[in-house]
Write an enzyme that holds these catalytic residues in place. Sequence first.
Site, PDB file in Angstrom:
ATOM      1  CB  CYS A 149      -0.896   0.005   1.304  1.00 54.11           C
ATOM      2  SG  CYS A 149      -0.247  -0.591   2.855  1.00 54.11           S
ATOM      3  CE1 TYR A 150       1.937   3.888   5.056  1.00 53.31           C
ATOM      4  CE2 TYR A 150       2.636   1.904   5.677  1.00 53.31           C
ATOM      5  CZ  TYR A 150       2.225   2.990   6.159  1.00 53.31           C
ATOM      6  OH  TYR A 150       1.584   3.125   7.221  1.00 53.31           O
TER       7      TYR A 150
END
Lengths: 345, 345, 345, 345
Positions: A149-150
Amino acid sequence: MRAAIIGGTGYSAVELIRLLQHHPYVELETVISHSTAGSEMDSIYPHLTNIIDRPLTALNIDSLSEEVDVIFFATPSGVSKEILPKFLENGLTCIDLSGDFRLKSQTVYEKWYKKSAAEQKHLDSAVYGLSEIYQTAIKEAKLIANPGCYPTATLLALIPVLQHNLIDCDSIIVDAKSGVSGAGRGLSLGSHYSEVNENLKAYKLGKHQHIPEIEQILNQQSGKTSPITFTTHLVPMTRGIMATIYASLNTPVKTGDIIDLYQDYYQDHPFIRICKEGIIPTTKEVYGSNYCDIGVLADERTGRLTIVSVIDNLVKGASGQAIQNLNIMNGWDVQTGLEYIPLYP
Amino acid sequence: MRAAIIGGTGYSAVELIRLLQHHPYVELETVISHSTAGSEMDSIYPHLTNIIDRPLTALNIDSLSEEVDVIFFATPSGVSKEILPKFLENGLTCIDLSGDFRLKSQTVYEKWYKKSAAEQKHLDSAVYGLSEIYQTAIKEAKLIANPGCYPTATLLALIPVLQHNLIDCDSIIVDAKSGVSGAGRGLSLGSHYSEVNENLKAYKLGKHQHIPEIEQILNQQSGKTSPITFTTHLVPMTRGIMATIYASLNTPVKTGDIIDLYQDYYQDHPFIRICKEGIIPTTKEVYGSNYCDIGVLADERTGRLTIVSVIDNLVKGASGQAIQNLNIMNGWDVQTGLEYIPLYP
Amino acid sequence: MRAAIIGGTGYSAVELIRLLQHHPYVELETVISHSTAGSEMDSIYPHLTNIIDRPLTALNIDSLSEEVDVIFFATPSGVSKEILPKFLENGLTCIDLSGDFRLKSQTVYEKWYKKSAAEQKHLDSAVYGLSEIYQTAIKEAKLIANPGCYPTATLLALIPVLQHNLIDCDSIIVDAKSGVSGAGRGLSLGSHYSEVNENLKAYKLGKHQHIPEIEQILNQQSGKTSPITFTTHLVPMTRGIMATIYASLNTPVKTGDIIDLYQDYYQDHPFIRICKEGIIPTTKEVYGSNYCDIGVLADERTGRLTIVSVIDNLVKGASGQAIQNLNIMNGWDVQTGLEYIPLYP
Amino acid sequence: MRAAIIGGTGYSAVELIRLLQHHPYVELETVISHSTAGSEMDSIYPHLTNIIDRPLTALNIDSLSEEVDVIFFATPSGVSKEILPKFLENGLTCIDLSGDFRLKSQTVYEKWYKKSAAEQKHLDSAVYGLSEIYQTAIKEAKLIANPGCYPTATLLALIPVLQHNLIDCDSIIVDAKSGVSGAGRGLSLGSHYSEVNENLKAYKLGKHQHIPEIEQILNQQSGKTSPITFTTHLVPMTRGIMATIYASLNTPVKTGDIIDLYQDYYQDHPFIRICKEGIIPTTKEVYGSNYCDIGVLADERTGRLTIVSVIDNLVKGASGQAIQNLNIMNGWDVQTGLEYIPLYP
């Protein structure tokens, strides 16, 4: 196309179920869960009552290989590297939402994940599923390593200026913030309501396993080896990631020109929205959707570029991008099944 | 000592009331409010029922100058510069929680605040009330410019390493995050519940009026003129500020050595708590208290220092520090009336 | 007076520590924890750093009986009934925050708690510590059964009208709502942030163990045996309980007259605040304080009385009332150590 | 079918936009806003960037009557009663989300809304759009008075047991709780983040304008005139309504039998989901969807029935039900365009 999900009680799995439900070309055949096999889906997730009326099932690799064409792995790190190769051998398409196949180097994986790595040949063949950037390779892939996600929020924001050589690779600092759903459904004091609510916390400073993932791609894009500073924070909200990214500009550039550059770069990519000058995106603008919104400021005073990138961690940061990759692999319109408007407010 | 608060319906004022209530040497005589004079305090803040049973009063400079010895200005910017000088002339001690007297340069004030500045002689005589750093000057002051919330968290974190010349002044990036109470009680879409909840937003990029305040002090401490990159974020919580600060180390240093340096630097300052190696503070650890907790990481991979500093924006970032300054001015123990343990959870 | 807390890592314990820290007549000698004995307090609760610098200790009944005069039991149900009697024998004063000694009937305890009950003689001698109502008995007690959070909010609201025979005992319905800290620090899916945030849940319908506790007192006050309907809800906030209570009026009464009645009833009780007509209290008005605020409406249309009562579940609903009881037992001013103004916002 | 929305900047309007975007039979032609005509939609709601690229327009009744077939009124009370009749005369279908046409009696409207009522002939012809209950009349309607959010949750829960004469109409108490989005986007202290967060508040006791709306339908269903007690609470969350409803059972019934009754009653209604015995629904289970989930408990101890009903206030409580009604009016499948799975977590 028939699909299965392995790891069926986590938040990524339940988000896959939501998104696949209205996908016109995919039929979700089965949801596999080691820990809760035999339970009805709606006993674990009551919001699925009357929608998914089927029990979770145990894993049987051979029979599952007969039943479905594609498998989504929504498992904790360390699981898919054990079982996914068998499905590959059986000719299935595999999309892995865990980190097991993202890093090309076994050594790097073992250093950051503190676990033994997958076989090198599979690391070599896995395609990193950052949809907008690697679509050509994704089209040909059998094994997709779906990005973290990051890294998704960070890389989509950095790659355009990096490719145009606008920033100093050695100056990149990423201050990232995430909602709590990114930590999953597993119980821990760090996700306990009374500890998280009305609280803001920085965690895993200098140790987050997404650091080598981001660096691997940045280095590949820039041709240099530059360590980044990357800090993650836990914000008292359920969904959403914001990456606030800082880098030194190689030469003075105006904000408007950089915005033009992003708009050109992403003009054929409907899920990337570039904010007008003076506008910075908020996480709620992409809530429940597959969008990544990006805003920028080139600050004359400091000679630095600030980029703010937001996604829904469970959609573009996980399950949505996984489906986007499936669309690309099959030559379907990239938005198929993903036309969700953000939920606001 | 008799005290008054001007600007009595804002959150800083109501926090001053809470903290002064049990201060052994200060009697709160009157609370002044332009907009709600005549109203009972508890009709505006029901939580004060049976605690503060008095009406808010209108401002009368002469009579107020007779009644009290010290005045806290909890007014929006642009107000205290008009009325505070008259109280100074009348011999009162003034503690200004607004930004009107923090910047030494009229030009800089007018550029960032978009308002006309206070008279230069008052800007010259005002003492910047960063309690731990300027206590000698505070002792002698008649006019305290109480620091902003973000500058408090940022400067307390940066000054020790800056004074020891450990970091490159030109490399400072401050990624700051605040709870919503920092925006005050005035209505705006940006503080509207359904817009803020489940949302994370960056705001005023490159334009926040706390930038020149921080730079003024940093430059004074370092002897150099270095612009900082400073970004503020609004977090869905009521109280708390975290500043995540990045700077390049001039030479490699170990985290443990830097922690020792901070502990030495702040050893006589009970409100500053330095975290042990491997620990990073969270905002909830200082909730409702006057503490500033600081954690650091010197990252060998990147050669950068990351400093995380947390305060309660309404206490150490405003009303608590104002009282701390009053304590210093009067030679009282610095903790007098401020011995609140953080509220947890 | 020397005190100990047993059950030192729960939220009630940590709230006791906060409140006792500034109590002028009580010295907290030791904090006992079975599970974390030997750990430093600030490693478990970092907000206590530099405030409570002592390790948690293991339980040794005999040595502890020498060291202290009063013990607060902040233990889960089923624990104090085993160990508390030994401290009573050793002559100590015991204040039990768990439910073990609240119900007078062993049968009722065993039915609702699904555990074996304490000895009958201790149930007989225990005094129910609802401070405002039973102060005479509390003064003489050696064993205080400190009330539950929901019963405190409910009973303080109901007893005045019940004693004046204004309502029909058979018509009482209590719709209660609590913040999540009431569920403690133990991990469960029901306290997992992403499950609780943006969610409202009713739980334990008809089965909550506070039902017999409330009924026992109501029946004692009314002289009748009336079952109540009592529903608990989990609200996405950390602190605060609201009980919205409905009952049929025996005869038409005006709201103002009932308010007068409450004000008379509680006139000597500083922690009970009665709202003016037209005002209904909110939970935030009592945040972090020992107040119980009560508002009422007698509705002519329906002939029903609605009473809204709010407390901070960890203060008046647990640790604050425990200290209030200690004050009463010792003849100290009831507010000693409890003069906290609610934290607002 | 061509549609317009009047009142285009409120939360109900923006939710209509979200839901209509993928409706296969409806084209949203124009969005009307008095206050912001001329602005681009995405300047007011950035989440709609690249999705709704059109300006808001001013109202012109005649030209609008040419352009579209159906109009959704998402206006504050008092607006649609002035302008809606002209569209009716022009032959358009009107769906009013405000309260202007819900009450059949002008006197009752004026008493509770403190405004002059719509013309009686329009009140007479308006059909109350509680989709599951009044579908026959809805099919024939030209003017739909779309129900309020609280009445929707309350009436769907009560009507089955009322029609079966299981409960005493005079005993009904509704304790309702809502997220803050129900209060709309208009600024007020009551929706100010720092006032609402970590707070629970009861409001408009005995005075809420949804009381006569609920009573009108209940009385019509039961044939009796019974006032209800109805209390509304504001919960610190954005979306969701829960109605906890209490009523005395006329005769003892088992919970399981009542569940069977509900399941029979709603068997042809896909948006109503009845919980199994022992299960009570939470608001998050219906988040972003058009479901109404209902759970019940018949308590032998008290002889009372407790019903818990949850909806998303902006979907089933407003815009979703409006579209459901449009579907019914046009003979389309009732789920058309509303097949959203709840967003979880």
